[in-house]
Enzyme design. Structure first.
Site, PDB file in Angstrom:
ATOM      1  CG  ASP A 507      -1.818   1.155   1.318  1.00  0.00           C
ATOM      2  OD1 ASP A 507      -2.362   1.526   0.260  1.00  0.00           O
ATOM      3  OD2 ASP A 507      -1.993   1.707   2.409  1.00  0.00           O
ATOM      4  CG  ASP A 705      -0.994   1.751   7.331  1.00  0.00           C
ATOM      5  OD1 ASP A 705      -1.684   1.689   6.292  1.00  0.00           O
ATOM      6  OD2 ASP A 705      -0.620   2.822   7.845  1.00  0.00           O
TER       7      ASP A 705
END
Length: 817
Positions: A507, A705
């Site tokens: 990401d 996350d």
């Protein structure tokens, strides 16, 4: 029973760490502390913190022999017994203590019991879980606590087996010398008389068999539960040798005449039985000691948390045990102390050493509003903090639980070893029977004696203990090593899978970047920069948007004066307007400027250039005229570029998947050299991307996350969560990085590959050893070289194979990550 480094030369001046007893070189730059006019030196900041918290508890110790008070920091004589350090005033007192420690420790308090609710599991069968200590119903091994306690002391089985070894080793040596005397030209049998000589060996060997009865208990359990293992072979081999020897001693007439020697005596194998059992006991003690060392990482983590915390209430302060703390309590943390629990700084400032949690050596500056983690070490200043997470929910407690769980887990490669062992043990028993029959039918006289020796040797040397240790030992050491480097491994399967991963999906926000926008560019036009920043920041103080927070924080960092605005208005999707010091101020995109009839053509090209760099560019208008641009961006973490290069060197294909706009994603990708980009993706799209790569035949890891990353983390072969991210992301991942940057993935990849390489080496040693050892023990070399392996030599070789596996696994403790 005692530490090998117990006695020091009394003429040599020694400076000890008063907490752990290690010798310290004061010139080596180690931590030190002053107390009552004396300087004390320590091996680590952790030991120094413990001393500072309770100097009187570590300054002196009582000699258990003579009762004198000894200065721990300068004691010339020290010994460890059952995990405890004891200091002595002289070499004489130390010698008396070592000769009979129980005489001087009889009135010592018993070790602290395990905490209530502790569960126990088998080190070889982690699926066995009991709520009380005992023996494994499958293999008979002693159950161990699932999570060690700082006050639990050494492993009781380790202490027990060491005592058994100290008793049995001299007996086994004596019976070995008696039996080997004839080969050395010492006629013991003639001196004692042949009958008395046999009974003397019986008297020496029988206590060894009795003291080593746990091995026979385990062997019986393996048969009863149809789970044949190493204990099956040990019990069969030594039991057969011992019972045969008793029959030979009590009823020699039952044995065939060809087994008698020239003096008409039948052979006994008491020495083989005793020596084999003692060698197995040595191997067990070494294995238990190694398991104690693999638990050092967990104990080191547990020891990071202090036993008490200084609670502040109603203008008074008191030290209270950690289990009495509640969320919301205000605590004082003084210089040199460990942070007791997770919380946030409310007053004061300091630098905090977070290296034992994150692996980063540079202390982190903490001011009011900054989070602090329990177990980290306060370096310089004093501060007040508010406890937020206490008990088993603290970061440190969760790390301890995760590492303990990972050490108990079994890697898929272990299933191969288990399957092999499942077939191997019955096959070995069959080979032993065939060897017995072949020697009895074809061997030279006394054929039956040769047959018996060959069968027992096969049973002993084929013991698959090295096979059983190959994977668990490496996993236990690796997970502890990972915890020290800030890499938390949920289970062994995640570690094995990550070693095979081909593609890594990352990401952008919070993984490649810092995860929060910051002010990057201020470009005024016809106005002073400080003036423009003051006006813009005053306007944005009325907004709750993350970009507004970034602009306000950036302006304050650059020294802009603080002002307030009036007539504030947020225009959805466009920007904000208001009045500052009587001046009309607007901040927003081109659409807002068009609504306000502000001409922005002179700034348009520069705005597009900033956006191409992945920044959010905003126009500033003052009193109806364009006054400049400000840009905000989520900066790339300093560690990211180097980590991306290292991951490529480790054979990983890097794929970036982000929900951000394509222009922003492209800008980050260009800077990092990432070629494969998927921008504007939803959580479902990330999940689909993982499945697509897996369908293409790739093994996929996903790093993220946020809550939006959780589905993809769960779908990937290995999910990697940033410890700074959302709890649901951490729960969905197989690996968690405490620090929260890609450098942790590099360390995890290196650790995974080193661990699997170590396991394959261990399995190779075990397979090759057993494959070569069984035919040699069966006597395949006898027709050519006249060599028939003694059962004692077989037992020594079996123990050495386990030692080689343990030693190889322990090399992971010093592996470079």
């Amino acid at each position: 029973m005692f530490n090998a480094q117990t006695r020091q030369d009394s003429t040599e001046q020694i400076i000890r760490d008063p907490v752990c007893g290690m010798t310290v070189d004061p010139e080596a730059g180690k931590p030190s502390a002053e107390h009552d006019g004396h300087t004390y030196h320590f091996c680590s900041d952790s030991c120094r913190a413990k001393f500072v918290n309770d100097p009187e508890g570590y300054r002196t110790a009582r000699d258990p022999v003579c009762g004198m008070t000894v200065e721990r920091a300068s004691a010339q004589h020290m010994a460890r017994y059952q995990g405890q350090r004891h200091y002595f005033c002289s070499a004489g007192c130390q010698s008396k203590f070592e000769a009979d420690p129980e005489q001087y420790l009889g009135d010592q308090p018993a070790p602290e019991p395990m905490p209530e609710g502790t569960q126990y599991t088998c080190p070889m069968h982690p699926e066995i879980v009991e709520d009380h200590p005992g023996d494994c119903p499958k293999c008979g091994m002693a159950l161990e606590p699932m999570t060690p306690s700082a006050d639990s002391g050494p492993n009781p089985e380790y202490v027990d087996f060491k005592r058994r070894l100290w008793i049995t080793a001299p007996l086994a040596l004596a019976v070995f010398i008696l039996e080997m005397g004839a080969h050395l030209g010492i006629p013991f049998a003639h001196w004692f008389g042949h009958s008395a000589f046999g009974w003397l060996q019986f008297a020496l060997a029988t206590p060894v068999v009795w003291i080593c009865r746990p091995f026979f208990k385990r062997g019986w359990a393996s048969v009863m539960h149809r789970a044949l293992n190493m204990w099956t072979l040990i019990a069969l081999g030594t039991g057969a040798a011992y019972l045969f020897s008793i029959v030979s001693l009590l009823a020699p007439g039952l044995l065939p005449a060809q087994m008698r020697d020239g003096m008409g005596m039948t052979p006994v194998y008491f020495e083989a039985t005793a020596v084999i059992l003692v060698l197995v006991l040595v191997g067990q003690v070494m294995e238990l000691a190694a398991r104690e060392r693999t638990g050092d990482a967990i104990r080191a983590l547990i020891d990071l948390a202090p036993k008490t915390a200084r609670r502040v209430s109603d203008d008074s302060e008191e030290d209270v045990p950690l289990d009495q703390l509640k969320s919301g309590d205000i605590l004082r943390v003084r210089p040199g102390e460990s942070v007791p629990v997770d919380g946030v700084v409310t007053e004061g400032r300091s630098s905090v050493d977070e290296s034992m949690i994150t692996g980063e050596p540079v202390p982190v500056e903490k001011v009011a509003g900054e989070p602090v983690t329990g177990g980290t070490l306060n370096k310089s200043g004093s501060f007040l903090m508010q406890a937020q997470t206490v008990g088993d929910d603290t970061t440190l407690s969760r790390i301890v639980q995760m590492v303990a769980s990972a050490q108990r887990s079994r890697a898929p490669i272990q299933a191969l070893a288990d399957r092999v062992a499942g077939y191997f043990v019955p096959a070995v028993v069959a080979v032993a029977v065939l060897a017995f029959l072949a020697w009895w039918a074809l061997g030279p006289a006394p054929a039956l004696s040769y047959a018996f020796v060959a069968a027992v040797s096969v049973l002993i040397i084929a013991c698959p203990c090295a096979l059983g240790l190959a994977t668990p030992m490496s996993i236990m050491v690796a997970t502890g090593r990972g915890a020290q480097a800030g890499v938390l491994i949920r289970d062994a399967e995640a570690l094995e899978r990550f070693a095979r991963v081909d593609a890594l999906i990352v990401d952008k926000t919070g993984t490649l970047t810092e995860g929060k926008p910051t002010l990057t560019d201020v470009e005024p036009q016809g106005i002073d920069e400080a003036e423009m920043l003051m006006l813009v920041a005053a306007l944005e103080r009325g907004s709750e948007h993350p970009l507004a927070e970034a602009i306000v924080a950036g302006a304050e960092d650059r020294g802009a004066r603080r002002k307030d605005s009036t007539d504030f208005e947020a225009v959805t999707g466009k920007g904000v307007t208001g009045t500052v010091d009587g001046r009309s101020v607007a901040l927003g995109n081109a659409a807002l400027m068009a609504d306000l009839a502000v001409e922005t053509d002179a700034l348009a090209d520069r705005a597009r250039a900033l956006q191409a760099e992945g920044k959010t560019a905003m126009f500033v208008a003052i009193d109806g005229r364009a006054a400049g641009l400000v840009a905000v961006a989520d900066r790339i973490k300093e560690t990211t570029p180097q980590a991306i290069r290292a991951l490529r060197d480790l054979g990983l294909r890097i794929v970036m998947a982000t929900g951000d706009a394509e222009a922003t994603a492209m800008a980050v990708a260009r800077e990092l050299g990432i070629d494969e980009i998927h921008a504007g993706v939803s959580p479902e799209d990330k999940n689909a991307l993982v499945k697509q790569l897996k369908a293409d035949g790739l093994s996929v890891a996903m790093a993220g996350d946020g809550v939006n990353d959780a589905p993809a983390l769960a779908a990937a072969d290995v999910g990697i969560a940033m410890g700074t991210g959302a709890d649901v992301a951490v729960e969905s991942a197989g690996i968690t990085l405490v620090k929260g940057d890609l450098g942790g993935i590099v360390r995890a990849r290196r650790l995974a590959r080193a661990t699997m390489r170590n396991i394959r080496q261990n399995l190779f040693f075990a397979f090759i050893y057993n494959s070569a050892g069984v035919p040699i023990a069966a006597g395949i070399l006898f027709p050519v070289f006249g060599l028939l392996l003694s059962p004692m030599v077989a037992a020594a070789a079996m123990s050495l194979s386990s030692v080689s596996v343990i030693g190889n696994a322990l090399r992971l403790r010093s592996s470079s990550l």
